[in-house]
Motif scaffolding. Structure first.
Motif, PDB file in Angstrom:
ATOM      1  N   ARG A   1      -5.077   6.788 -11.340  1.00  0.00           N
ATOM      2  CA  ARG A   1      -4.265   5.603 -10.873  1.00  0.00           C
ATOM      3  C   ARG A   1      -2.948   5.256 -11.575  1.00  0.00           C
TER       4      ARG A   1
ATOM      5  N   VAL B   1       0.916   5.761 -10.237  1.00  0.00           N
ATOM      6  CA  VAL B   1       1.421   4.597  -9.905  1.00  0.00           C
ATOM      7  C   VAL B   1       2.907   5.026 -10.927  1.00  0.00           C
TER       8      VAL B   1
ATOM      9  N   LEU C   1       4.008   6.168  -6.588  1.00  0.00           N
ATOM     10  CA  LEU C   1       3.047   5.944  -5.278  1.00  0.00           C
ATOM     11  C   LEU C   1       2.401   4.615  -5.500  1.00  0.00           C
ATOM     12  N   TYR C   2       2.310   4.249  -4.071  1.00  0.00           N
ATOM     13  CA  TYR C   2       1.437   3.182  -3.554  1.00  0.00           C
ATOM     14  C   TYR C   2      -0.119   3.197  -3.527  1.00  0.00           C
ATOM     15  N   GLU C   3      -0.894   2.459  -3.954  1.00  0.00           N
ATOM     16  CA  GLU C   3      -2.325   2.577  -3.769  1.00  0.00           C
ATOM     17  C   GLU C   3      -2.590   1.763  -2.486  1.00  0.00           C
ATOM     18  N   HIS C   4      -3.595   2.322  -1.539  1.00  0.00           N
ATOM     19  CA  HIS C   4      -4.135   1.763  -0.723  1.00  0.00           C
ATOM     20  C   HIS C   4      -5.537   2.110  -0.611  1.00  0.00           C
ATOM     21  N   ILE C   5      -6.069   0.912   0.289  1.00  0.00           N
ATOM     22  CA  ILE C   5      -7.699   1.298   0.728  1.00  0.00           C
ATOM     23  C   ILE C   5      -7.727   1.328   2.005  1.00  0.00           C
ATOM     24  N   THR C   6      -8.611   2.442   2.631  1.00  0.00           N
ATOM     25  CA  THR C   6      -8.467   2.480   4.116  1.00  0.00           C
ATOM     26  C   THR C   6      -9.918   2.308   4.434  1.00  0.00           C
ATOM     27  N   ASN C   7     -10.243   2.152   5.808  1.00  0.00           N
ATOM     28  CA  ASN C   7     -11.672   1.928   6.307  1.00  0.00           C
ATOM     29  C   ASN C   7     -12.040   3.494   6.469  1.00  0.00           C
ATOM     30  N   PRO C   8     -13.285   3.676   5.855  1.00  0.00           N
ATOM     31  CA  PRO C   8     -13.818   5.005   5.888  1.00  0.00           C
ATOM     32  C   PRO C   8     -14.639   5.358   7.235  1.00  0.00           C
TER      33      PRO C   8
ATOM     34  N   ILE D   1      -1.333   5.524   7.711  1.00  0.00           N
ATOM     35  CA  ILE D   1      -0.364   4.467   7.029  1.00  0.00           C
ATOM     36  C   ILE D   1       0.919   4.426   6.626  1.00  0.00           C
TER      37      ILE D   1
ATOM     38  N   ASN E   1       4.563   2.144   6.908  1.00  0.00           N
ATOM     39  CA  ASN E   1       5.558   1.939   5.789  1.00  0.00           C
ATOM     40  C   ASN E   1       6.910   2.551   6.495  1.00  0.00           C
TER      41      ASN E   1
ATOM     42  N   PHE F   1      -1.609   6.809  -2.281  1.00  0.00           N
ATOM     43  CA  PHE F   1      -2.738   7.138  -2.779  1.00  0.00           C
ATOM     44  C   PHE F   1      -3.796   6.483  -2.569  1.00  0.00           C
ATOM     45  N   GLU F   2      -5.033   7.253  -2.321  1.00  0.00           N
ATOM     46  CA  GLU F   2      -6.346   6.186  -2.313  1.00  0.00           C
ATOM     47  C   GLU F   2      -7.343   6.966  -3.164  1.00  0.00           C
TER      48      GLU F   2
ATOM     49  N   GLY G   1     -11.308   6.892  -3.376  1.00  0.00           N
ATOM     50  CA  GLY G   1     -12.373   6.394  -2.654  1.00  0.00           C
ATOM     51  C   GLY G   1     -13.278   7.618  -2.082  1.00  0.00           C
TER      52      GLY G   1
END
Lengths: 332, 663
Positions: free
Chosen positions: B397, B401, B405-412, B449, B453, B464-465, B467
Motif C-alpha cells: 500500500r 501511494v 495511486l489512490y486506494e479504493h474499496i469496491t463491492n465484490p 471507477i 474519476n 488500487f485495491e 482485497g
C-alpha cells in the motif's frame, strides 16, 4: 584638474565597485558602471579635456577599471546562472501535485492497528467465505436460534456456506488454533442480506479485538474500550457502559458515547437517547471457549468490536456509508 | 416493544420521570428506542428487547425489571384459582400428534360467552401499544399476551367441524398442499414442515403464528376454546420465515419460552373472560409432557470478581439476585458447604439464564456497570503473531501511494455471468439480481471507477485495491484469495501511458519487493504478461495495470526488507552508451534487455529512449535508440573494455534480428 585628483576619483570608484559587486544585482551593476550614462562613460568623457600626457596615463587606468568591471560582472553572471531573469513571479498560479491516497477505512484501520499493537495485540485475518460453524454455531448461535434474526445472511450454499456476517468468525478460527494467552485485533468486510441505506451498508467493515488470559475481566474491557474510543474519537469523549445481549459473550457490554449533537439532551440523531451506541463487547462466552478447547474455568477473555465505516465517515465527513465502497470517493 | 407506562403502574408504582425510567431500562439491558410518546394522555416508551429475553416482550416483564431496580415486589394480576376448574390431561378437546414440536398445549373450553365491547382500560392499553380493539374476548387474549408475553388464541367451537371419535382440536403437521386461509383472508400453501391446529377436517390455525378465518370469534360466538401453548421455537421460526408471516404471536413463539408460563397466562385470561364475558368454564385440558423441575445453578460468587473485575459481597449478590426473583436455596443446615457457592433457582420466565456467567451478568447489570472499575491488562502480552500477508499488504500500500495511486474499496458482489466458463461463485439468495455473483478479479470492479474519476477531473490516475477474489474449485468447494490490483487511466495514448507510467510503476513495485532479478521471468498470455519468480506466479501485467499475487509473494520475499532499499556508499563508475537499431515492428522489444542481460556484463540499465518510424525504412520497420549504462563500483571500466562489450552486444542483437542502423 590635476592627475592626482583624477586618479583618486578612479580609485574611489574602484572601491565603491568592489562593495557594489556584493550588494547590487547584475542589471544594476551594469547600468551603474557600464551603462550609457554610467560611471565609466562619464569618466571617459571627463578625460577628453585633459592634457595628452595625463590623458594617456588615466585612460590606461580607466581602461583597466573598465575591463575589471566587465569581467567581474561576467563572472557574477556566470555564477548566478544564465541570463538574468527579467522578473521571477512567485505568485504564478499552479495546480498542486497529486499524490497517492489510502482509503479512509485503511487510514482508520491502520491507526487502530498501531494503537492496539502498543498494547500487545497482533493483527489476524480470516476468510470471507465462511461455514456455519465458525460464523454462527461457535459464537452461540446454532441453527434456528432466535438470535439469527440479528443477521440476515448471504448464502453461497445454504445452510453451510455463506459470506461471513461478522468478523467474529475470525475469532472462532483463531481461538481454535491457539492456546492462551491470546491477544489480537482484526478488521475486514462483513456481508448482510439487507438493503443498504445512508447509515447501514449491506457490505461494511468491522474492527474486532480479543484478549484471553488468566484474570481478564470486564474491568479490563472497560479500560480498553475507554482508551481506544478516546483515541479514535477524542480525549473529551464521554462514555457510558451498559448491559447488552450478544450471543457470543456473557456478560455482554455496550459502550455508548454522549451524542455530540445534543450533548445528551436527546435529538433525532441519537434517537432521543442522548447517547449513541458505538460498539459492543463482553466476556467471551464459556461455551465458545470450551468449543475451542480453552479451559473456561482457568481462562477468561473479552471480545469487542465496532463498525469502521462510521468512524471513517465521522473522520472524513462522509455523509453516506455507501460512498465508501461504491467508488464514488474522489480524492482531491 | 412499546410500553405504556400506565400499564406498568398496574403492577408497580413508577417513582421516576418517564425519561429517568427510560434511562434505568437502558442501563438494565433494554435500550430506549426513540422518543417517549404521548398516546391518549399516557406516556409510551419504546424499548429494544433482544432475542434472549422474550419475557420482556410483556408489560409485567418490564415492571418486574423496574421492581428489581427499586428493590421492591410486583403486584401480580388476579387469576382463577386452580381448584375452581377441572384440570385434565387431553381427552376430547385436544389431541397432540406432533409431540416433537409441542412442549405444552393448554386449552380451556368456555361456554355462554357474551361478546361485547371491552372495558375502557383494556381498549386504552391496547391502543397505547398500537393494537385495535375488536371485542371483549379477542381483546382479552391480546391484553394477557401484553401482560405476560404468552400469546393466546380463541376458537369458536360452533365453527369447528366435528366428527365422531375425533377431538375438537388436533395439533399436527400440515399435509403437503393443504391450504389455509388466515383471518386476514390470505391463503397459505402449507407443507409437512408446518405445524398446525386443525379440526376434524382442516387447519384452523398455523400453530403459534396466526388463526384462521374459519373459526374466528364474532358477535355470534357463544362457546370457545381458549389456548396457550409453547412449541419447538425452531419449527415456528422456520414456518414464519418461509411464509413470511410475522405476527405478535410468532415474534414470541420463535424465542425460548418456558412451558410453565402457559399456565399463568391461561389462568389470567380465564379469570378475565369469566369477569368480562360472563363465561362458564367447563374444563381445562393440558398437554404437558416432559415437565422438568426449575433450573438450578451452582453459583460460585467468586465468578463475579473473576469475570466482572469487581468485588461484591455475598450478601449483596444474594440480594440483587433475589430482587430479580431468583431463589437462593438455603444452605445453612448443610455442614461443610462452601458458603461462597450458592444454589440459585432460576425463575420460570428466565429461559436465558443457564450458567454461572449468566448470573454474573444478572448481578452486575442490576448493580450497574458504572460500578465496574477501569483496570489495565496486567499480564505481559503474548508474542506478536501478525500474519505475513497483512504486513506485506501494508507495505505494498505504501509503495503504491508513493507512486501516486489512490486506494479504493469496491463491492465484490457482481452480476453472475452464466455464459462465462469461469469458475465464478453464485449466491443463492442475492440482494438483487444484479449482485448475485462474486468477483473473480479485482480489475472488474475497479476499472469502472476510472471513468468516475475522469468525470471529476482526475485524469491520468492510477487506482488500487487490496482485497479478495473468489472461486469455485469444484462443485461445492469454494476458495478465496487475497490480491492487490492496480488500474490506470489515460487521456491520451494507451501505449504511451503504459511506457511512461504503468510499466515503470510496475517495475518499481517489483524492484521494491526484491523480485527484480534473474529469477523473475515473464511469458505472454495474450492480453497480459504473466510474471513468475522461480516458477511461482507473482503477477500479471496488463496494458493499463497490474495484479499482484500477495499470497504467493509473501512466501518468496523477505518481508522485513520491503521496501527494498539499496544504498550506494560511494559513486561507482558510470559510462553511458547508446545504440541505434532498426527493428521489425512486430518484434517484442523486451528481448533487447533479455539479450543484453544474458551477457552478464556490467550493464546496469537498459532503456529505450527513442522510438520512431522513418519513411526511409519502410512501413514494417521502426528505428529505436537503446541507452545502456555501464556501471562498475571498482572503476575497472575502460574505453576499450566498454567498446568490446558493446561490440559483443551488437553481434548478439544482430543475430536475433535487431540490426544496427547505418547512419
Amino acid at each position: 584638474m590635476n592627475k592626482k585628483s583624477e586618479k583618486l576619483a578612479i580609485d574611489n570608484h574602484k572601491n565603491q565597485f568592489s562593495k557594489d559587486l556584493d550588494i547590487l544585482d547584475i542589471d544594476s551593476l551594469y547600468i551603474k558602471y557600464l551603462g550609457k550614462k554610467g560611471i565609466i562613460n562619464s569618466l571617459f568623457s571627463k578625460i577628453k579635456n585633459l592634457s595628452n600626457e595625463l590623458k594617456k596615463d588615466i585612460a590606461k587606468d580607466l581602461n583597466n577599471f573598465k575591463s575589471t568591471v566587465e569581467s567581474e560582472i561576467k563572472n557574477k553572471k556566470a555564477s548566478s546562472g544564465n541570463a538574468p531573469k527579467e522578473h521571477f513571479d512567485l505568485t504564478y498560479p499552479v495546480k498542486a501535485t497529486s499524490v497517492g491516497n489510502l482509503h479512509p477505512i485503511t487510514i482508520v484501520t491502520r491507526e487502530l492497528y498501531q494503537f492496539f499493537h502498543y498494547y500487545g495485540f497482533s493483527v489476524q485475518g480470516g476468510p470471507e467465505i465462511e461455514d456455519d460453524f465458525h460464523n454462527f454455531e461457535m459464537l452461540g448461535v446454532p441453527k434456528d436460534h432466535p438470535a439469527r434474526e440479528l443477521q440476515d445472511t448471504l448464502y453461497i450454499m445454504e445452510p453451510e456456506v455463506l459470506l461471513r456476517t461478522q468478523t467474529s468468525s475470525i475469532e472462532s478460527r483463531v481461538l481454535k488454533n491457539t492456546q492462551p494467552p491470546i491477544r489480537f485485533v482484526t478488521g475486514g468486510k462483513a456481508f448482510r442480506n439487507e438493503t443498504g441505506s445512508k447509515s447501514n451498508g449491506a457490505i461494511f467493515h468491522q474492527f474486532q479485538g480479543v484478549c484471553i488470559d488468566e484474570n481478564i475481566t470486564m474491568a479490563n474491557l472497560k479500560w480498553i474500550f475507554s482508551k481506544s474510543l478516546k483515541f479514535i474519537l477524542g480525549e473529551d469523549t464521554k462514555i457510558r457502559f451498559r448491559a447488552k445481549y450478544y450471543p457470543e459473550v456473557e456478560p455482554g457490554l455496550s459502550p455508548d458515547i454522549e451524542c455530540t449533537f445534543c450533548k445528551g439532551d436527546g435529538c433525532e440523531i441519537c434517537k432521543y437517547r442522548g447517547w449513541i451506541e458505538i460498539a459492543g463487547g463482553g466476556m467471551i462466552h464459556p461455551n465458545t471457549l470450551e468449543k475451542a478447547n480453552i479451559d473456561s474455568d482457568k481462562y477468561s477473555g473479552f471480545a469487542f468490536g465496532w463498525g469502521l465505516d462510521r468512524i471513517a465517515m465521522q473522520r472524513f465527513k462522509i455523509r453516506d456509508i455507501r460512498l465508501l465502497i461504491n467508488g464514488n470517493l474522489i480524492y482531491k | 416493544m412499546k410500553i405504556p407506562l400506565s400499564f406498568v403502574e398496574k403492577y408497580i408504582r413508577i417513582e421516576h420521570t418517564p425519561k429517568e425510567f427510560g434511562d434505568i431500562m437502558t442501563g438494565l439491558e433494554f435500550m430506549q428506542d426513540g422518543p417517549i410518546k404521548e398516546v391518549d394522555g399516557d406516556k409510551v416508551i419504546d424499548l429494544e428487547i433482544r432475542q434472549n429475553r422474550p419475557d420482556m416482550l410483556s408489560v409485567i416483564g418490564v415492571a418486574r425489571e423496574y421492581a428489581a431496580y427499586l428493590g421492591k415486589r410486583l403486584k401480580y394480576p388476579e387469576q382463577i384459582i386452580e381448584s375452581e376448574v377441572p384440570w385434565e390431561t387431553p381427552k376430547g378437546i385436544l389431541s397432540v400428534q406432533s409431540k416433537e414440536n409441542v412442549k405444552r398445549f393448554c386449552s380451556v373450553q368456555i361456554k355462554d360467552i357474551k361478546i361485547k365491547k371491552s372495558p375502557d382500560y383494556i381498549i386504552k392499553a391496547l391502543s397505547a401499544y398500537g393494537m385495535a380493539s375488536k371485542n371483549n374476548l379477542i381483546d382479552i387474549t391480546n391484553y394477557v399476551m401484553l401482560e405476560y408475553g404468552i400469546p393466546l388464541h380463541a376458537f369458536d367451537v360452533n365453527k369447528l367441524k366435528k366428527a365422531q371419535g375425533h377431538s375438537l382440536l388436533t395439533i399436527r403437521q400440515a399435509k403437503d398442499g393443504e391450504i389455509f386461509e388466515t383471518w386476514q383472508k390470505t391463503k397459505i400453501n402449507l407443507d409437512t414442515n408446518d405445524l398446525i391446529v386443525a379440526d376434524s377436517e382442516k387447519p384452523v390455525a398455523i400453530a403459534g403464528i396466526i388463526g384462521g378465518a374459519n373459526s374466528d370469534i364474532d358477535q355470534s360466538t357463544k362457546e370457545i376454546i381458549l389456548e396457550a401453548a409453547v412449541y419447538n421455537h425452531a419449527s415456528i421460526r422456520r414456518t414464519a420465515i418461509k411464509h413470511n408471516i410475522r405476527t405478535e404471536a410468532s415474534l414470541r413463539h420463535e424465542k425460548f419460552l418456558n412451558p410453565e408460563m402457559v399456565e399463568v397466562a391461561i389462568k389470567r385470561a380465564t379469570y378475565l373472560i369469566k369477569e368480562l364475558c360472563s363465561g362458564e368454564v367447563s374444563k381445562i385440558e393440558d398437554y404437558y409432557e416432559g415437565k422438568t423441575p426449575p433450573k438450578s445453578i451452582e453459583f460460585n460468587i467468586f465468578e463475579i470478581e473473576r469475570l466482572g473485575g469487581i468485588h461484591i459481597e455475598r450478601s449483596e449478590a444474594v440480594n440483587l439476585l433475589e430482587n430479580l426473583e431468583f431463589k437462593i436455596r438455603d444452605q445453612k443446615e448443610a455442614i461443610g458447604v462452601n458458603k461462597d457457592i450458592l444454589t440459585v433457582i432460576v425463575p420460570n420466565h428466565r429461559t436465558d439464564v443457564n450458567i454461572q456467567a449468566d448470573l454474573v451478568e444478572e448481578v452486575l447489570r442490576l448493580k450497574g456497570y458504572e460500578h465496574i472499575p477501569l483496570i489495565g491488562i496486567s499480564s505481559s502480552p503474548p508474542d506478536l503473531s501478525t500474519t505475513k500477508d497483512l504486513i506485506l499488504e501494508e507495505k505494498i500500500r505504501d509503495i503504491l501511494v508513493n507512486l501516486g495511486l489512490y486506494e479504493h474499496i469496491t463491492n465484490p458482489l457482481v452480476k453472475f455471468d452464466s455464459e462465462s466458463s469461469s469458475n465464478q461463485i453464485q449466491l443463492e439468495n442475492p440482494l438483487n439480481a444484479d449482485l448475485d455473483g462474486l468477483r473473480t478479479t479485482i480489475r472488474e470492479t475497479l476499472v469502472p471507477i476510472l471513468s468516475r474519476n475522469s468525470k471529476a477531473g482526475n485524469n491520468n490516475v492510477g487506482l488500487f485495491e487490496v482485497g479478495k477474489v473468489y472461486f469455485t474449485k469444484k462443485k461445492g468447494s469454494f476458495t478465496e484469495e487475497r490480491r492487490i490490483e492496480t488500474v490506470y487511466s489515460n487521456d491520451t495514448n494507451l501505449e504511451n501511458n503504459f511506457r511512461k507510467k504503468v510499466k515503470p510503476d510496475f517495475m518499481t513495485v517489483i524492484t521494491k519487493l526484491g523480485l527484480n532479478d534473474e529469477s523473475l521471468k515473464y511469458s505472454s498470455k495474450g492480453e497480459h504478461l504473466e510474471y513468475t519468480y522461480n516458477k511461482k506466479h507473482v503477477s500479471n501485467l496488463f496494458q493499463n495495470g497490474y495484479e499482484l499475487f500477495t499470497e504467493t509473494i509473501k512466501d518468496i520475499v523477505e518481508i522485513q526488507n520491503i521496501p527494498l532499499t539499496s544504498i550506494e556508499s560511494s559513486l561507482s563508475q558510470r559510462i553511458v552508451e547508446e545504440l541505434s537499431l532498426v527493428v521489425s515492428k512486430s518484434k517484442a522489444l523486451g528481448e533487447i534487455s533479455e539479450i543484453i542481460k544474458s551477457t552478464k556484463e556490467s550493464i546496469s540499465e537498459v532503456e529505450i529512449t527513442d522510438l520512431y518510424e522513418d519513411v526511409k525504412l519502410g512501413a514494417e520497420k521502426i528505428s529505436i535508440t537503446v541507452k545502456m549504462i555501464f556501471e562498475d563500483s571498482e572503476n575497472k571500466l575502460t574505453k576499450e573494455s566498454v567498446s568490446k562489450i558493446k561490440e559483443n552486444v551488437i553481434k548478439l542483437l544482430n543475430k536475433k534480428g535487431f540490426k544496427l542502423r547505418e547512419s
